[in-house]
Design a protein around this motif. Structure first.
Motif, PDB file in Angstrom:
ATOM      1  N   SER B 285     116.725   0.587  33.855  1.00  0.00           N
ATOM      2  CA  SER B 285     115.493   0.024  33.318  1.00  0.00           C
ATOM      3  C   SER B 285     115.055  -1.220  34.072  1.00  0.00           C
ATOM      4  O   SER B 285     113.948  -1.715  33.888  1.00  0.00           O
ATOM      5  CB  SER B 285     115.675  -0.317  31.833  1.00  0.00           C
ATOM      6  OG  SER B 285     116.543  -1.432  31.701  1.00  0.00           O
ATOM      7  N   PHE B 366     121.424  -2.197  23.484  1.00  0.00           N
ATOM      8  CA  PHE B 366     120.262  -2.923  22.971  1.00  0.00           C
ATOM      9  C   PHE B 366     119.348  -3.392  24.088  1.00  0.00           C
ATOM     10  O   PHE B 366     118.125  -3.275  24.014  1.00  0.00           O
ATOM     11  CB  PHE B 366     120.721  -4.141  22.156  1.00  0.00           C
ATOM     12  CG  PHE B 366     120.891  -3.829  20.700  1.00  0.00           C
ATOM     13  CD1 PHE B 366     122.119  -4.004  20.081  1.00  0.00           C
ATOM     14  CD2 PHE B 366     119.829  -3.331  19.954  1.00  0.00           C
ATOM     15  CE1 PHE B 366     122.280  -3.687  18.747  1.00  0.00           C
ATOM     16  CE2 PHE B 366     119.989  -3.007  18.626  1.00  0.00           C
ATOM     17  CZ  PHE B 366     121.215  -3.184  18.017  1.00  0.00           C
ATOM     18  N   LEU B 367     119.975  -3.949  25.140  1.00  0.00           N
ATOM     19  CA  LEU B 367     119.181  -4.424  26.267  1.00  0.00           C
ATOM     20  C   LEU B 367     118.380  -3.285  26.889  1.00  0.00           C
ATOM     21  O   LEU B 367     117.205  -3.438  27.226  1.00  0.00           O
ATOM     22  CB  LEU B 367     120.095  -5.056  27.327  1.00  0.00           C
ATOM     23  CG  LEU B 367     120.630  -6.455  26.975  1.00  0.00           C
ATOM     24  CD1 LEU B 367     121.730  -6.871  27.946  1.00  0.00           C
ATOM     25  CD2 LEU B 367     119.500  -7.479  26.989  1.00  0.00           C
ATOM     26  N   TYR B 369     117.394  -0.509  25.446  1.00  0.00           N
ATOM     27  CA  TYR B 369     116.337  -0.121  24.513  1.00  0.00           C
ATOM     28  C   TYR B 369     115.153  -1.072  24.620  1.00  0.00           C
ATOM     29  O   TYR B 369     114.002  -0.657  24.721  1.00  0.00           O
ATOM     30  CB  TYR B 369     116.884  -0.111  23.084  1.00  0.00           C
ATOM     31  CG  TYR B 369     115.830   0.129  22.043  1.00  0.00           C
ATOM     32  CD1 TYR B 369     115.365  -0.926  21.242  1.00  0.00           C
ATOM     33  CD2 TYR B 369     115.271   1.390  21.862  1.00  0.00           C
ATOM     34  CE1 TYR B 369     114.381  -0.703  20.302  1.00  0.00           C
ATOM     35  CE2 TYR B 369     114.287   1.616  20.924  1.00  0.00           C
ATOM     36  CZ  TYR B 369     113.846   0.559  20.143  1.00  0.00           C
ATOM     37  OH  TYR B 369     112.861   0.781  19.213  1.00  0.00           O
ATOM     38  N   TRP B 370     115.462  -2.351  24.633  1.00  0.00           N
ATOM     39  CA  TRP B 370     114.415  -3.376  24.696  1.00  0.00           C
ATOM     40  C   TRP B 370     113.587  -3.232  25.970  1.00  0.00           C
ATOM     41  O   TRP B 370     112.348  -3.249  25.950  1.00  0.00           O
ATOM     42  CB  TRP B 370     115.087  -4.737  24.621  1.00  0.00           C
ATOM     43  CG  TRP B 370     114.236  -5.904  24.969  1.00  0.00           C
ATOM     44  CD1 TRP B 370     113.122  -6.362  24.318  1.00  0.00           C
ATOM     45  CD2 TRP B 370     114.417  -6.785  26.087  1.00  0.00           C
ATOM     46  NE1 TRP B 370     112.609  -7.470  24.945  1.00  0.00           N
ATOM     47  CE2 TRP B 370     113.386  -7.749  26.031  1.00  0.00           C
ATOM     48  CE3 TRP B 370     115.368  -6.864  27.116  1.00  0.00           C
ATOM     49  CZ2 TRP B 370     113.262  -8.758  26.976  1.00  0.00           C
ATOM     50  CZ3 TRP B 370     115.244  -7.887  28.052  1.00  0.00           C
ATOM     51  CH2 TRP B 370     114.194  -8.812  27.980  1.00  0.00           C
ATOM     52  N   ARG B 371     114.266  -3.006  27.130  1.00  0.00           N
ATOM     53  CA  ARG B 371     113.569  -2.851  28.399  1.00  0.00           C
ATOM     54  C   ARG B 371     112.733  -1.581  28.441  1.00  0.00           C
ATOM     55  O   ARG B 371     111.583  -1.576  28.893  1.00  0.00           O
ATOM     56  CB  ARG B 371     114.592  -2.793  29.564  1.00  0.00           C
ATOM     57  CG  ARG B 371     115.190  -4.107  29.939  1.00  0.00           C
ATOM     58  CD  ARG B 371     114.257  -5.009  30.684  1.00  0.00           C
ATOM     59  NE  ARG B 371     113.699  -4.383  31.876  1.00  0.00           N
ATOM     60  CZ  ARG B 371     112.857  -4.985  32.704  1.00  0.00           C
ATOM     61  NH1 ARG B 371     112.460  -6.215  32.452  1.00  0.00           N
ATOM     62  NH2 ARG B 371     112.396  -4.354  33.769  1.00  0.00           N
ATOM     63  N   LYS B 373     111.615   0.210  25.959  1.00  0.00           N
ATOM     64  CA  LYS B 373     110.520   0.175  24.982  1.00  0.00           C
ATOM     65  C   LYS B 373     109.346  -0.582  25.585  1.00  0.00           C
ATOM     66  O   LYS B 373     108.198  -0.173  25.495  1.00  0.00           O
ATOM     67  CB  LYS B 373     111.012  -0.550  23.723  1.00  0.00           C
ATOM     68  CG  LYS B 373     110.080  -0.416  22.547  1.00  0.00           C
ATOM     69  CD  LYS B 373     110.655   0.549  21.515  1.00  0.00           C
ATOM     70  CE  LYS B 373     109.636   0.715  20.401  1.00  0.00           C
ATOM     71  NZ  LYS B 373     109.219   2.054  20.169  1.00  0.00           N
ATOM     72  N   ASP B 374     109.679  -1.709  26.209  1.00  0.00           N
ATOM     73  CA  ASP B 374     108.713  -2.542  26.895  1.00  0.00           C
ATOM     74  C   ASP B 374     107.929  -1.747  27.932  1.00  0.00           C
ATOM     75  O   ASP B 374     106.725  -1.905  28.075  1.00  0.00           O
ATOM     76  CB  ASP B 374     109.475  -3.676  27.604  1.00  0.00           C
ATOM     77  CG  ASP B 374     108.773  -4.998  27.407  1.00  0.00           C
ATOM     78  OD1 ASP B 374     108.780  -5.794  28.350  1.00  0.00           O
ATOM     79  OD2 ASP B 374     108.215  -5.210  26.313  1.00  0.00           O
ATOM     80  N   ARG B 377     105.338   0.706  26.596  1.00  0.00           N
ATOM     81  CA  ARG B 377     104.184   0.079  25.975  1.00  0.00           C
ATOM     82  C   ARG B 377     103.084  -0.171  26.997  1.00  0.00           C
ATOM     83  O   ARG B 377     101.922  -0.277  26.670  1.00  0.00           O
ATOM     84  CB  ARG B 377     104.588  -1.252  25.330  1.00  0.00           C
ATOM     85  CG  ARG B 377     104.085  -1.397  23.903  1.00  0.00           C
ATOM     86  CD  ARG B 377     104.479  -2.712  23.270  1.00  0.00           C
ATOM     87  NE  ARG B 377     105.807  -2.696  22.708  1.00  0.00           N
ATOM     88  CZ  ARG B 377     106.661  -3.716  22.803  1.00  0.00           C
ATOM     89  NH1 ARG B 377     106.337  -4.793  23.446  1.00  0.00           N
ATOM     90  NH2 ARG B 377     107.850  -3.632  22.248  1.00  0.00           N
TER      91      ARG B 377
END
Lengths: 380, 378
Positions: B285, B366-367, B369-371, B373-374, B377
């Protein structure tokens, strides 16, 4: 005309590098960080204070004396004292200690009675380097203690001192280690590791530079006419930077770190230059034969990544099987390291150095073959 | 898109990317047979050495004969002078030589402690060790024979003999790698690293490729959790197979002993692969294009190898480098597997490594997922 194209593409590539974080990293940051980390890992060059565990079943003056002597050895650290061999073996299994020294019950008594008690050593031989260091350190201590106890025992019994001093060492040994006193592992390993990483950087850089061109199909347009001059120009910044890195490694090992260099630095310079050309040529081959950026990277990985093992520094080439020996001979960096070591250590050993330089010349001639492939691709 | 569709999409994308498949399938199999090649002969053998003996008698002849018959010594060459021997050393015809002085035998018998010089090329440390060991053992044994014969001549009672020489004996038992096999030493750790690196490259290629939008017929707006889960399942399945291949077939092929309990290996293996996948998802990511994956992982390899602590002891490595290496699964994985498989530890003994891997799995998960998801978007 030729030189103007070289100059033009040289400055063009410099601009490309200036505006690409990736290329800047490949040329400067990544080598700097990688080299620094390796140097830091091996910085404490001589192995000291390896944890071992002692099982003392005697609790006598003699056993405590022995343990004290073992602890006083630079390489060893009696970190654990336990009451059973089982506990001790658990410490070995969980890598908390590397060796066990078991002093038997009635150790002291048996010495004075000349009943030859047996001290048992369990050494973790999985980690060969660590095992060898511990083995020789323990042997040294035990031998010294052996003689000391013997003399002590005889004195206590008021025996004839002449007979008492029959020591195991009826021979004096003088071991002369040429070219690397102190068995400093830093020297062996770091030189080889740094150059192993260095050759990976060179090959990858070339793939990255031409990979983009190939991926966007721009290479035909860019390399049309005066192809050779343009190639030289594009590769020049990388050649210069990696040459400087190579010199920096040599300067660090022999200048800053102080190892002896008894030979001819110009031979090393020449070898460095040839090695760089060789890797650039091979990388060009990888990218232009397949015309696929990602696949060329995978090929480069297969060729450059395992190189360290095949260099013959840790495991000598004379002991390798024929395939490994062959692969070793296919790695230009092997000849480079050989030249560096030969020039540093032996001096005036022209026959062998010449053979290595000859091999490097052959590898740099691959450049001609790569050129052929590039011409074919560009002018098809 | 439902989950099954996403899984199918990921499967198709991953296995039709030639560079990816080349690395995570071809590479894994190739490296399994390539990396061990230098060490296949397991021990250092074939070392030529020299001897310069100024004393000529049965003792020195015995010494040469005994040295020659040591398996690691290829041949003992005799030289007439130190100058000749040194020349041969410089030309790499021999890797070391012994110098036995004049009146050697006489001096031993009269307790004059003659000096033997062993000269060795110190550039290659394994060779150094072998020559020293071979020379010391041979010379001491021969000298001891002479010594015992003196005592016998002095009519010392036989029962007392050994004690005139030693006060205690020591017995050395080498655990876990009794033959000092180099394959046993290096390969178990290197294989774990290879698994990590190839897995990271694979996830890096697909992650970077998606960010670069280089894949055709790919839905770039699929549910991030579904995508992560799909890649997790695919790579978990593939690399579980690779792990069994390495720790089972390849170990046996290269005669590497492994004493770990199967259930411990499976559990630890699962934790290790999961942690690497999570790390790989995050790594992917971060990449703006897929061609960044291979070089970045490649550069880190040697640093990971030497910071793991099996070649160079962790006690000698600066603490900040060790702490840095704990950010990645390899050090924990290598140490865990070595202890389980080579040193006879149980899962309980490697709980530090196991918990470390679990924490990495959660954190990187988590990291990632956060990346990711970003990215969707945008």
């Amino acid at each position: 005309m030729f030189f103007s194209f070289v100059k033009q593409f040289f400055f063009r590539e410099i601009q490309e590098i200036k505006y690409s974080w990736y290329k800047l990293s490949l040329l400067f940051f990544i080598p700097l960080i990688s080299f620094t980390m390796i140097i830091c890992i091996f910085y404490k060059a001589i192995v000291t204070n390896l944890p071992i565990v002692v099982v003392d079943n005697d609790y006598s003056t003699a056993s405590r004396d022995l343990i004290f002597s073992i602890n006083a050895t630079q390489a060893l650290d009696v970190r654990y004292k336990v009451t059973s061999v089982k506990e001790a073996k658990n410490l070995l299994s969980s890598s908390k200690a590397y060796a066990i020294v078991v002093i038997p019950y009635a150790f002291s008594k048996k010495i004075y009675r000349h009943e030859l008690p047996q001290v048992t050593l369990f050494i973790n031989a999985e980690y060969i380097l660590i095992g060898k260091v511990i083995s020789s350190a323990l042997s040294g201590v035990l031998l010294a203690k052996n003689i000391a106890f013997n003399i002590g025992a005889f004195i206590a019994k008021e025996q004839n001192l002449q007979i008492a001093v029959v020591d195991l060492n009826s021979i004096k040994f003088s071991i002369i280690q040429l070219f690397n006193e102190n068995q400093n592992y830093f020297y062996f390993l770091v030189l080889a590791i740094l150059f192993s990483m260095w050759q990976i950087f060179i090959a990858v850089c070339v793939i990255v530079v031409f990979g983009e061109m190939v991926k966007t199909d721009q290479y035909k347009k860019i390399l049309q006419k005066f192809t050779f001059a343009k190639l030289v120009g594009i590769l020049l910044p990388y050649t210069i930077v990696f040459f400087l890195w190579g010199m920096l490694i040599v300067f660090f090992m022999y200048g800053v770190y102080g190892w002896d260099f008894n030979g001819n630095i110009f031979t090393v310079i020449f070898a460095l230059f040839l090695t760089i050309i060789a890797y650039e040529a091979i990388a060009l081959l990888f990218i232009f034969i397949g015309k696929d950026y990602a696949r060329a990277l995978s090929l480069t990985a297969v060729y450059t990544a395992p190189a360290f093992a095949f260099l013959g520094i840790t495991f000598p080439q004379i002991s390798m099987n024929s395939f490994a020996s062959f692969w070793s001979n296919m790695l230009p960096v092997k000849y480079l390291i050989d030249v560096v070591l030969l020039e540093a250590n032996y001096a005036a050993n022209y026959e062998i150095v010449l053979q290595d330089i000859q091999a490097l010349l052959y590898f740099s001639l691959v450049f001609i073959f790569s050129l052929g492939v590039i011409y074919k691709r560009v002018y098809k | 898109m439902n989950f099954i569709r996403v899984l199918q999409q990921e499967f198709k994308t991953i296995f039709s990317d030639v560079a990816l498949v080349l690395t995570v399938v071809g590479g894994v199999i190739l490296y399994a047979f390539l990396y061990p090649q230098p060490y296949v002969k397991e021990n250092v053998t074939n070392i030529p050495m020299g001897i310069v003996t100024y004393d000529q008698n049965d003792l020195t002849r015995d010494i040469v004969f005994a040295l020659d018959s040591i398996p690691s010594i290829q041949k003992v060459y005799r030289f007439n002078s130190v100058k000749e021997a040194l020349h041969a050393l410089r030309n790499k015809e021999i890797y070391g030589y012994l110098v036995i002085p004049n009146n050697f035998k006489r001096d031993i018998l009269t307790k004059k402690r003659p000096q033997v010089t062993i000269v060795i090329d110190g550039s290659y440390f394994l060779i150094f060790g072998e020559i020293v060991q071979a020379s010391l053992k041979t010379l001491l044994k021969q000298a001891l024979n002479q010594e015992v014969s003196i005592l016998l001549k002095q009519q010392t009672p036989l029962s007392v003999l050994p004690n005139y020489i030693m006060s205690f004996s020591n017995k050395t038992i080498e655990l876990f790698n009794p033959n000092n096999s180099y394959t046993q030493y290096v390969l178990p750790a290197v294989f774990i690293l290879i698994l990590q690196q190839t897995l990271l490259i694979g996830l890096g290629i697909v992650g970077g490729g998606v960010r670069e939008r280089v894949y055709l017929q790919y839905n770039y707006n699929a549910n991030v959790v579904y995508v992560m889960l799909s890649r997790y399942i695919i790579f978990l399945f593939l690399f579980s197979f690779h792990l069994i291949f390495y720790l089972g077939f390849v170990f046996d092929f290269f005669k590497i002993l492994h004493i770990g309990l199967l259930k411990d290996i499976i559990i630890f293996g699962y934790l290790f692969i999961s942690a690497v996948i999570a790390c790989g998802l995050f790594f992917g990511s971060l990449l703006s294009k897929r061609e960044l994956a291979t070089p970045i992982v490649l550069f880190s390899s040697l640093v990971f190898v030497f910071s793991a602590g099996f070649v160079w002891p962790k006690e000698m490595i600066p603490f900040w480098i060790i702490d840095f290496s704990y950010l990645f699964p390899s050090t924990l994985g290598i140490n865990g597997f070595l202890q389980l498989n080579q040193l006879g530890a149980t899962l309980k003994d490697v709980r530090f490594e196991a918990f470390g891997l679990i924490i990495q799995f959660i954190l990187y998960g988590f990291l990632a997922y956060w990346r990711m998801k970003d990215a969707t978007r945008q």
